[in-house]
Design a protein around this motif. Structure first.
Motif, PDB file in Angstrom:
ATOM      1  N   SER A 115       0.802  -1.224   0.000  1.00 47.10           N
ATOM      2  CA  SER A 115       0.000   0.000   0.000  1.00 47.10           C
ATOM      3  C   SER A 115       0.835   1.275   0.000  1.00 47.10           C
ATOM      4  N   ASN A 116       2.062   1.224   0.482  1.00 47.96           N
ATOM      5  CA  ASN A 116       2.863   2.441   0.543  1.00 47.96           C
ATOM      6  C   ASN A 116       3.869   2.551  -0.605  1.00 47.96           C
ATOM      7  N   LEU A 117       3.734   1.699  -1.616  1.00 47.29           N
ATOM      8  CA  LEU A 117       4.622   1.750  -2.776  1.00 47.29           C
ATOM      9  C   LEU A 117       3.817   2.009  -4.042  1.00 47.29           C
ATOM     10  N   PRO A 118       4.433   2.663  -5.027  1.00 50.56           N
ATOM     11  CA  PRO A 118       3.726   2.852  -6.295  1.00 50.56           C
ATOM     12  C   PRO A 118       3.493   1.515  -6.997  1.00 50.56           C
ATOM     13  N   SER A 119       2.483   1.482  -7.845  1.00 49.46           N
ATOM     14  CA  SER A 119       2.207   0.289  -8.646  1.00 49.46           C
ATOM     15  C   SER A 119       3.121   0.208  -9.860  1.00 49.46           C
ATOM     16  N   SER A 165       6.889  13.630  -5.459  1.00 51.53           N
ATOM     17  CA  SER A 165       6.685  12.871  -4.230  1.00 51.53           C
ATOM     18  C   SER A 165       5.480  11.942  -4.386  1.00 51.53           C
ATOM     19  N   PHE A 166       5.706  10.651  -4.214  1.00 55.28           N
ATOM     20  CA  PHE A 166       4.629   9.670  -4.315  1.00 55.28           C
ATOM     21  C   PHE A 166       3.628   9.866  -3.181  1.00 55.28           C
ATOM     22  N   LEU A 167       2.334   9.861  -3.517  1.00 58.45           N
ATOM     23  CA  LEU A 167       1.276   9.988  -2.511  1.00 58.45           C
ATOM     24  C   LEU A 167       0.647   8.640  -2.184  1.00 58.45           C
ATOM     25  N   ASN A 168       0.091   7.983  -3.223  1.00 57.32           N
ATOM     26  CA  ASN A 168      -0.583   6.708  -2.979  1.00 57.32           C
ATOM     27  C   ASN A 168      -0.861   5.984  -4.284  1.00 57.32           C
ATOM     28  N   VAL A 226      -4.004   3.161  -9.972  1.00 57.89           N
ATOM     29  CA  VAL A 226      -3.659   4.548 -10.285  1.00 57.89           C
ATOM     30  C   VAL A 226      -2.632   5.020  -9.262  1.00 57.89           C
ATOM     31  N   ASP A 227      -1.494   5.487  -9.745  1.00 58.05           N
ATOM     32  CA  ASP A 227      -0.471   6.075  -8.876  1.00 58.05           C
ATOM     33  C   ASP A 227      -0.641   7.586  -8.866  1.00 58.05           C
ATOM     34  N   SER A 228      -0.541   8.186  -7.684  1.00 57.40           N
ATOM     35  CA  SER A 228      -0.690   9.634  -7.531  1.00 57.40           C
ATOM     36  C   SER A 228       0.580  10.237  -6.945  1.00 57.40           C
ATOM     37  N   GLY A 262       1.552  20.807  -7.594  1.00 55.78           N
ATOM     38  CA  GLY A 262       0.697  20.091  -8.525  1.00 55.78           C
ATOM     39  C   GLY A 262       0.424  18.665  -8.096  1.00 55.78           C
ATOM     40  N   TYR A 263      -0.516  18.065  -8.797  1.00 53.52           N
ATOM     41  CA  TYR A 263      -0.951  16.697  -8.539  1.00 53.52           C
ATOM     42  C   TYR A 263      -1.044  15.978  -9.878  1.00 53.52           C
TER      43      TYR A 263
END
Length: 120
Positions: A7-11, A62-65, A81-83, A93-94
């Motif tokens: 859950s705390n890493l990008p896909s 910076s990776f969010l989720n 979806v990586d944010s 930005g996002y």
């Protein structure tokens, strides 16, 4: 291309997404992402958006989720979806993107100012 997701890493590896931005045929941009990229960052075309990403315009990335795409029309093809948040000039930005294994396309879902900006 993919990480075994926790859950705390990008896909996805951001470097794979960034590399795909060299070829406009590999990336789809949702209409809302176009609209807000223009409104907030003056990026009016697909070429401008992809060039911005490719040329490191996303400063302090910076990776969010990572989350499952809720509006996926094909429930048999789950897509994550990586944010990320980033800085561009004085704006935070996002960016949210995903990869569709069936089509082989990267998809930019969101590109706008960060909703977290008010809390910083």
């Amino acid at each position: 291309m993919y990480y075994k997701n926790k859950s705390n890493l990008p896909s996805y590896k951001f470097s794979d997404f960034k590399k795909a931005c060299k070829n406009p045929k590999e990336v789809i941009i949702f209409s809302d992402a176009y609209y807000f990229a223009d409104l907030y960052f003056s990026l009016r075309t697909k070429k401008q958006i992809l060039s911005f990403i490719q040329s490191d315009g996303l400063e302090n990335l910076s990776f969010l989720n990572t989350r499952r795409w809720g509006k996926n029309p094909n429930k048999n093809n789950p897509i994550m979806v990586d944010s990320y948040e980033f800085i561009s000039g004085y704006r935070k930005g996002y960016l949210a993107f995903m990869y569709n294994k069936i089509t082989g396309k990267w998809i930019i879902k969101s590109f706008h100012t960060s909703k977290h900006m008010e809390h910083q």
